[in-house]
Design an enzyme around this catalytic site. Sequence first.
Site, PDB file in Angstrom:
ATOM      1  CG  ASP A  54      -8.800  18.720 -33.579  1.00  0.00           C
ATOM      2  OD1 ASP A  54      -8.330  19.831 -33.863  1.00  0.00           O
ATOM      3  OD2 ASP A  54      -9.866  18.286 -34.044  1.00  0.00           O
TER       4      ASP A  54
ATOM      5  CB  CYS B  76      -4.905  22.542 -37.066  1.00  0.00           C
ATOM      6  SG  CYS B  76      -6.295  23.685 -36.986  1.00  0.00           S
ATOM      7  NE  ARG B  77      -4.996  17.400 -35.592  1.00  0.00           N
ATOM      8  CZ  ARG B  77      -5.845  16.399 -35.421  1.00  0.00           C
ATOM      9  NH1 ARG B  77      -5.586  15.492 -34.494  1.00  0.00           N
ATOM     10  NH2 ARG B  77      -6.924  16.295 -36.166  1.00  0.00           N
ATOM     11  CB  SER B  78      -1.583  17.287 -41.759  1.00  0.00           C
ATOM     12  OG  SER B  78      -2.681  17.888 -42.376  1.00  0.00           O
TER      13      SER B  78
ATOM     14  CG  ASN C  64      -4.391  19.425 -45.413  1.00  0.00           C
ATOM     15  OD1 ASN C  64      -4.405  19.674 -46.608  1.00  0.00           O
ATOM     16  ND2 ASN C  64      -3.256  19.365 -44.749  1.00  0.00           N
TER      17      ASN C  64
ATOM     18  CB  CYS D 268      -4.593  16.240 -39.332  1.00  0.00           C
ATOM     19  SG  CYS D 268      -4.764  17.753 -40.302  1.00  0.00           S
TER      20      CYS D 268
HETATM   21  P1  4NP Z   1      -6.871  19.516 -38.129  1.00  0.00           P
HETATM   22  O1  4NP Z   1      -7.881  20.293 -37.156  1.00  0.00           O
HETATM   23  O2  4NP Z   1      -7.455  18.148 -38.343  1.00  0.00           O
HETATM   24  O3  4NP Z   1      -5.605  19.472 -37.328  1.00  0.00           O
HETATM   25  O4  4NP Z   1      -6.763  20.335 -39.394  1.00  0.00           O
HETATM   26  C1  4NP Z   1      -9.236  20.474 -37.437  1.00  0.00           C
HETATM   27  C2  4NP Z   1      -9.628  21.446 -38.321  1.00  0.00           C
HETATM   28  C3  4NP Z   1     -10.977  21.657 -38.560  1.00  0.00           C
HETATM   29  C4  4NP Z   1     -11.917  20.885 -37.898  1.00  0.00           C
HETATM   30  C5  4NP Z   1     -11.513  19.900 -37.006  1.00  0.00           C
HETATM   31  C6  4NP Z   1     -10.165  19.687 -36.781  1.00  0.00           C
HETATM   32  N1  4NP Z   1     -13.307  21.120 -38.120  1.00  0.00           N
HETATM   33  O5  4NP Z   1     -14.126  20.534 -37.396  1.00  0.00           O
HETATM   34  O6  4NP Z   1     -13.651  21.908 -39.026  1.00  0.00           O
END
Ligand code: 4NP
Length: 156
Positions: free
Chosen positions: A124, A12-14, A10, A7
């Site tokens: 997201d 939340c989703r992955s 790294n 993702c």
């Molecule tokens: P992820 O979610 O890609 O599913 O881990 C996010 C985590 C952090 C951020 C964006 C998306 N950020 O902007 O810090």
Amino acid sequence: MKILFVCLGNICRSPTADGVFRTYVERAGLTDQVSVDSAGTAAWHIGKSPDPRSEQAAYERGYDLSLLRARQVLLEDFSEFDLILAMDSENYSNLLSLCPDECKPKVKMFLSYSRIATDGDVPDPYYGGHSGFEDVLDLVESASEGLLAYVQSKLC
Ligand code: 4NP
């Protein structure tokens, strides 16, 4: 077979996909044959634990994300892994732009394995509320079922 979930951050989703699919692999008795990891296209959260909201939502469904730590995608991941699964189309494009040509067939959208949401994005959840984390888990569980069936068919 080595599978990498990717993702943006790294956190939340992955990591959710990593924890859920790892559990499916364990329940199927395939831990000797399948390895699972996750990474982000961005470097912002390297070394951090999963977002506490992801960790809590996953815990409530029986998945433990607590030992996972964020890392960024590395060039060697494209040769090391057999499948590199993007959580959304932006991650997918970013992966393809980093990926050597001969490895591009390994890069796929994770939801292409889902029977209920083929080819869409795992949205997201980072800037939203609790329901976004539940939606991630619903999509990840659905795609993980299809991915496990695919992996089992390849291993037989
Ligand atoms: P992820 O979610 O890609 O599913 O881990 C996010 C985590 C952090 C951020 C964006 C998306 N950020 O902007 O810090």
